[in-house]
Write a protein that holds these residues in place. Structure first.
Motif, mmCIF file in Angstrom:
data_model
loop_
_atom_site.group_PDB
_atom_site.id
_atom_site.type_symbol
_atom_site.label_atom_id
_atom_site.label_comp_id
_atom_site.label_asym_id
_atom_site.label_seq_id
_atom_site.Cartn_x
_atom_site.Cartn_y
_atom_site.Cartn_z
ATOM 1 N N SER A 153 44.686 35.300 38.952
ATOM 2 C CA SER A 153 45.811 34.294 38.148
ATOM 3 C C SER A 153 44.995 34.864 36.649
ATOM 4 C CB SER A 153 46.473 33.553 39.059
ATOM 5 O OG SER A 153 46.793 32.809 37.635
ATOM 6 N N ASN A 154 44.074 33.815 36.714
ATOM 7 C CA ASN A 154 43.741 34.035 35.247
ATOM 8 C C ASN A 154 42.969 35.380 34.274
ATOM 9 O OD1 ASN A 154 44.347 30.956 34.985
ATOM 10 N ND2 ASN A 154 42.506 30.950 36.032
ATOM 11 N N LEU A 155 42.752 35.691 34.954
ATOM 12 C CA LEU A 155 42.153 37.291 35.233
ATOM 13 C C LEU A 155 43.715 38.515 34.705
ATOM 14 C CD1 LEU A 155 39.303 38.318 37.653
ATOM 15 C CD2 LEU A 155 39.220 37.394 35.134
ATOM 16 N N HIS A 156 44.539 38.320 35.040
ATOM 17 C CA HIS A 156 45.809 38.779 34.959
ATOM 18 C C HIS A 156 45.995 38.437 33.542
ATOM 19 C CE1 HIS A 156 46.630 40.631 37.886
ATOM 20 N NE2 HIS A 156 45.755 40.146 39.146
ATOM 21 N N THR A 157 46.466 37.040 33.626
ATOM 22 C CA THR A 157 46.607 36.602 32.193
ATOM 23 C C THR A 157 45.835 36.784 31.315
ATOM 24 O OG1 THR A 157 47.221 34.136 33.549
ATOM 25 C CG2 THR A 157 47.139 34.251 30.578
ATOM 26 N N LEU A 158 44.345 37.453 31.062
ATOM 27 C CA LEU A 158 44.116 37.184 30.334
ATOM 28 C C LEU A 158 44.019 38.772 29.710
ATOM 29 C CD1 LEU A 158 41.417 36.552 28.809
ATOM 30 C CD2 LEU A 158 39.523 37.758 30.467
ATOM 31 N N ALA A 159 44.107 39.262 30.985
ATOM 32 C CA ALA A 159 44.258 41.629 30.704
ATOM 33 C C ALA A 159 45.705 41.854 30.382
ATOM 34 C CB ALA A 159 44.732 42.236 32.181
ATOM 35 N N GLU A 160 46.737 40.629 30.433
ATOM 36 C CA GLU A 160 47.658 40.911 29.517
ATOM 37 C C GLU A 160 47.614 40.803 28.355
ATOM 38 O OE1 GLU A 160 51.026 38.947 31.557
ATOM 39 O OE2 GLU A 160 50.989 39.628 33.114
ATOM 40 N N ALA A 161 47.399 39.499 28.102
ATOM 41 C CA ALA A 161 46.834 39.264 26.395
ATOM 42 C C ALA A 161 45.763 40.214 25.717
ATOM 43 C CB ALA A 161 46.337 37.982 26.844
ATOM 44 N N TYR A 162 45.417 40.926 26.038
ATOM 45 C CA TYR A 162 44.595 41.412 25.543
ATOM 46 C C TYR A 162 44.420 43.510 25.267
ATOM 47 C CZ TYR A 162 40.733 38.526 24.066
ATOM 48 O OH TYR A 162 39.527 37.839 23.568
ATOM 49 N N GLY A 163 45.520 43.713 26.423
ATOM 50 C CA GLY A 163 46.690 44.949 26.837
ATOM 51 C C GLY A 163 45.730 45.839 27.430
ATOM 52 N N LEU A 164 45.264 45.069 28.583
ATOM 53 C CA LEU A 164 43.449 45.515 29.418
ATOM 54 C C LEU A 164 44.558 45.819 30.970
ATOM 55 C CD1 LEU A 164 40.478 44.116 28.285
ATOM 56 C CD2 LEU A 164 41.508 46.492 27.242
ATOM 57 N N ASN A 165 43.921 46.678 31.555
ATOM 58 C CA ASN A 165 44.168 47.032 32.763
ATOM 59 C C ASN A 165 43.046 46.490 33.896
ATOM 60 O OD1 ASN A 165 46.267 49.225 32.274
ATOM 61 N ND2 ASN A 165 45.161 50.659 32.765
ATOM 62 N N LEU A 166 43.438 46.142 34.618
ATOM 63 C CA LEU A 166 43.140 45.224 35.703
ATOM 64 C C LEU A 166 43.181 46.049 37.009
ATOM 65 C CD1 LEU A 166 41.437 42.344 36.860
ATOM 66 C CD2 LEU A 166 43.392 41.016 37.240
ATOM 67 N N MET A 167 41.811 46.486 37.191
ATOM 68 C CA MET A 167 41.592 46.996 38.778
ATOM 69 C C MET A 167 41.429 46.754 39.536
ATOM 70 S SD MET A 167 42.518 49.979 36.895
ATOM 71 C CE MET A 167 41.688 51.551 38.030
ATOM 72 N N TYR A 168 42.247 46.875 40.220
ATOM 73 C CA TYR A 168 41.901 45.958 41.726
ATOM 74 C C TYR A 168 42.743 46.738 42.981
ATOM 75 C CZ TYR A 168 41.109 40.605 41.340
ATOM 76 O OH TYR A 168 40.874 39.768 41.018
#
Length: 168
Positions: A153-168
């Motif tokens: 959940s926190n990784l998703h928040t971090l990815a959204e704030a930085y505008g990065l894609n989270l590869m799952y």
């Protein structure tokens, strides 16, 4: 004739009653979109705050995760023997992840712009995904699963704030 005028009047009143909420919701939507896209300074402050909170939660959940991996209860074999296994590779990956989060926290706190810590954020996301994939299949502990869920959940928040894609 009176009946015709009365029915037209009631029809007009009904349309006005229905039109007022539609117009009010359109005004609220316009105000929200104006605040979100035109007031960048406030939006940046919110995203910086979200990044700070997310980094703090990542640090806390990684500490709990390491403790849960270190102190997992053993499994009973035949109801008599108790085997306790410690996943040293998993603990090492958690420590590397914690180091990456700490480095991100230090680099994101120095500057006002998030783009200065983009590489560290990408490193945290990559290591977090790798850690999650590794531990998800190797542990059967509900505490570890809860820690991993919070970490995701926190990784998703971090990815959204930085505008990065989270590869799952």
């Amino acid at each position: 004739m009176r009946h015709n005028i009365l029915s037209k009047f009631l029809f007009a009143v009904a349309l006005l009653i229905l039109a007022v909420p539609v117009a009010a919701s359109a005004q609220v939507y316009r105000d929200q979109s104006y605040d979100r896209y035109d007031n960048r300074d406030q939006y940046d402050r919110v995203s910086r705050g979200a990044v700070r909170d997310s980094i703090a939660r990542l640090e806390n959940s990684s500490v709990r995760l390491e403790n849960d991996l270190n102190f997992t209860p053993g499994r009973r074999v035949l109801g008599i023997f108790q085997l306790r296994t410690v996943d040293n590779n998993g603990i090492a990956q958690v420590r590397d992840f914690r180091r990456a989060v700490r480095q991100l926290r230090n680099n994101s706190a120095n500057g006002r712009d998030l783009s200065g810590s983009m590489d560290e954020a990408q490193r945290v996301l990559d290591q977090g995904v790798q850690l999650d994939r590794y531990l998800r299949v190797r542990t059967g502990s509900t505490r570890v699963d809860a820690d991993l869920s919070e970490l995701r959940s926190n990784l998703h928040t971090l990815a959204e704030a930085y505008g990065l894609n989270l590869m799952y």
